[in-house]
Design an enzyme around this catalytic site. Structure first.
Site, mmCIF file in Angstrom:
data_model
loop_
_atom_site.group_PDB
_atom_site.id
_atom_site.type_symbol
_atom_site.label_atom_id
_atom_site.label_comp_id
_atom_site.label_asym_id
_atom_site.label_seq_id
_atom_site.Cartn_x
_atom_site.Cartn_y
_atom_site.Cartn_z
ATOM 1 N N HIS A 273 0.808 -1.215 0.000
ATOM 2 C CA HIS A 273 0.000 0.000 0.000
ATOM 3 C C HIS A 273 0.841 1.265 0.000
ATOM 4 O O HIS A 273 0.318 2.365 0.159
ATOM 5 C CB HIS A 273 -0.937 0.008 1.208
ATOM 6 C CG HIS A 273 -1.907 -1.126 1.176
ATOM 7 N ND1 HIS A 273 -3.039 -1.113 0.407
ATOM 8 C CD2 HIS A 273 -1.868 -2.333 1.779
ATOM 9 C CE1 HIS A 273 -3.683 -2.253 0.555
ATOM 10 N NE2 HIS A 273 -2.984 -3.023 1.378
ATOM 11 N N ILE B 15 0.785 6.922 0.014
ATOM 12 C CA ILE B 15 0.165 5.831 0.766
ATOM 13 C C ILE B 15 -1.275 5.667 0.301
ATOM 14 O O ILE B 15 -2.013 6.652 0.171
ATOM 15 C CB ILE B 15 0.150 6.147 2.284
ATOM 16 C CG1 ILE B 15 1.565 6.487 2.762
ATOM 17 C CG2 ILE B 15 -0.402 4.976 3.075
ATOM 18 C CD1 ILE B 15 1.591 7.194 4.096
ATOM 19 N N CYS B 16 -1.662 4.441 0.039
ATOM 20 C CA CYS B 16 -3.036 4.169 -0.361
ATOM 21 C C CYS B 16 -3.815 3.767 0.896
ATOM 22 O O CYS B 16 -3.797 2.612 1.306
ATOM 23 C CB CYS B 16 -3.038 3.042 -1.396
ATOM 24 S SG CYS B 16 -4.675 2.608 -1.951
ATOM 25 N N LEU B 17 -4.438 4.758 1.513
ATOM 26 C CA LEU B 17 -5.147 4.519 2.771
ATOM 27 C C LEU B 17 -6.403 5.387 2.739
ATOM 28 O O LEU B 17 -6.306 6.611 2.625
ATOM 29 C CB LEU B 17 -4.228 4.903 3.948
ATOM 30 C CG LEU B 17 -4.710 4.605 5.359
ATOM 31 C CD1 LEU B 17 -4.824 3.100 5.584
ATOM 32 C CD2 LEU B 17 -3.746 5.190 6.383
ATOM 33 N N TRP C 243 -7.858 7.379 -5.728
ATOM 34 C CA TRP C 243 -7.420 6.064 -5.243
ATOM 35 C C TRP C 243 -8.486 5.029 -5.470
ATOM 36 O O TRP C 243 -9.666 5.285 -5.358
ATOM 37 C CB TRP C 243 -7.068 6.124 -3.755
ATOM 38 C CG TRP C 243 -5.863 6.930 -3.461
ATOM 39 C CD1 TRP C 243 -5.826 8.178 -2.939
ATOM 40 C CD2 TRP C 243 -4.508 6.550 -3.688
ATOM 41 N NE1 TRP C 243 -4.534 8.608 -2.822
ATOM 42 C CE2 TRP C 243 -3.707 7.634 -3.265
ATOM 43 C CE3 TRP C 243 -3.884 5.410 -4.205
ATOM 44 C CZ2 TRP C 243 -2.323 7.601 -3.346
ATOM 45 C CZ3 TRP C 243 -2.502 5.386 -4.268
ATOM 46 C CH2 TRP C 243 -1.745 6.476 -3.843
#
Ligand code: ZN
Ligand code: ZN
Lengths: 179, 159
Positions: free
Chosen positions: B91, B98-100, B152
């Site tokens: 992630h 950051i893929c959050l 995202w």
């Protein structure tokens, strides 16, 4: 510092979940979460669709929050007051904040007294003219013109003219009494 | 200007409070870099982070950069890994993005720097295999500098 720690724990229960300060103009959601109304209002404005409680994500809306009244505080529903709003909102492209009559909403810093007046063109005109008659130097309405140089001069002229007329009227009355 | 200072004071007050509570009750493996405290603006923070014990990242040190817009906390902070060590994680892109989901669409003003840090720690801790996201090369080449501008796609493979 154990003493101050105790204190902060006591008051933390009544802190707004958004500004983390003691909740002012407090409202509580159906899910039991406490906010300042101005803070929650701003959040709801940020997300016109799919409004959720910032804490637990339960559904939330203006009509589903309950105003809290402490002892001795103001008895007006905090939702009736126009909450402070950041300047960014006025410059955003979606123009749904300016009403149909081109009314403006202004925020006067830390002066909550004016918050309830700042909507629509009429109350503004009314207050502006009454302030002109009063002729105070620290005219709070000057915020309105903070980007323009011209209008302040006009205000001064208006004040002069209205004062002149006031004097003329007094002299006339005096002359009537004397005669 | 009046209006700026009134919204600005909420921002600063809230950041001050977050700073104080993070210093008073620090979470394990998360601390504020002292560079954050220099200078008078609180609009950028650097967080030092340590990989949790018993995870793939044990013993590693990372740095997170938080940038706050004037609309914080109504707008999410911009959070990226910076510095020499970007964690290798499905992630985390090699440019630090950051893929959050809580950093964009699931952001809430009730979240905080500390809450974001804890989410990132737990995201790293639950990692079973150190690897970059599958689209890393393409993404790093084409993305905007600001991860918040990325649309995202939250791959839901439970980390
Ligand atoms: Zn609040
Ligand atoms: Zn809730």
């Amino acid at each position: 510092m154990p003493e101050t720690d105790d204190k902060s724990e006591d008051t933390a229960t009544f802190e707004c979940n958004i500004c983390l300060d003691t909740a002012k103009n407090a409202v509580i959601s159906m899910c039991g979460h406490l906010f300042c109304w101005p803070c929650l209002y701003q959040w709801l404005e940020t997300r016109p669709q799919g409004q959720v409680c910032p804490v637990c994500k339960a559904g939330i809306s203006r009509d589903k929050v309950i105003p809290l009244y402490g002892r001795g505080g103001s008895k007006t529903d905090p939702r009736e007051k126009l909450p402070p709003r950041p300047q960014g909102h006025r410059t955003e492209p979606e123009a749904d904040y300016a009403g149909p009559g081109g009314g403006h909403r202004y925020v006067f810093g830390d002066n909550p007294h004016f918050l309830s007046f700042g909507i629509g063109a009429f109350p503004f005109g009314f207050f502006a003219s009454s302030f002109n008659l009063a002729g105070g130097a620290g005219n709070p309405m000057e915020h309105q013109h903070r980007d323009a140089a011209g209008p302040a001069d006009h205000q001064m002229q208006d004040q002069l003219v209205s004062k002149l007329f006031l004097w003329l009227a007094c002299i006339f009355l005096l002359w009537l009494l004397m005669a | 200007m009046e209006t700026n200072s009134s919204s600005g004071s909420l921002l600063n007050k809230r950041l001050q409070k977050e700073l104080m509570s993070m210093q008073r009750e620090p979470s394990p493996g998360v601390s504020i870099n002292s560079h954050t405290l220099h200078g008078n603006s609180l609009s950028q923070w650097i967080i030092d982070m340590e990989g949790a014990e018993g995870t793939l990242y044990e013993g590693e040190k990372f740095q997170l950069l938080f940038k706050f817009s004037s609309k914080y906390p109504f707008d999410s902070p911009e959070v990226t890994f910076v510095g020499p060590n970007i964690p290798v994680n499905p992630h985390v892109y090699s440019n630090g993005h950051i893929c959050l989901s809580i950093l964009t669409e699931d952001w809430s003003p009730a979240l905080s720097v500390q809450a974001v840090c804890l989410s990132i720690v737990s995201m790293l801790s639950s990692c079973k295999e150190k690897k970059r996201p599958p689209d890393n090369t393409l993404y790093v080449k084409t993305c905007s500098k600001n991860p918040k501008k990325t649309k995202w796609w939250y791959h839901d493979d439970s980390v």
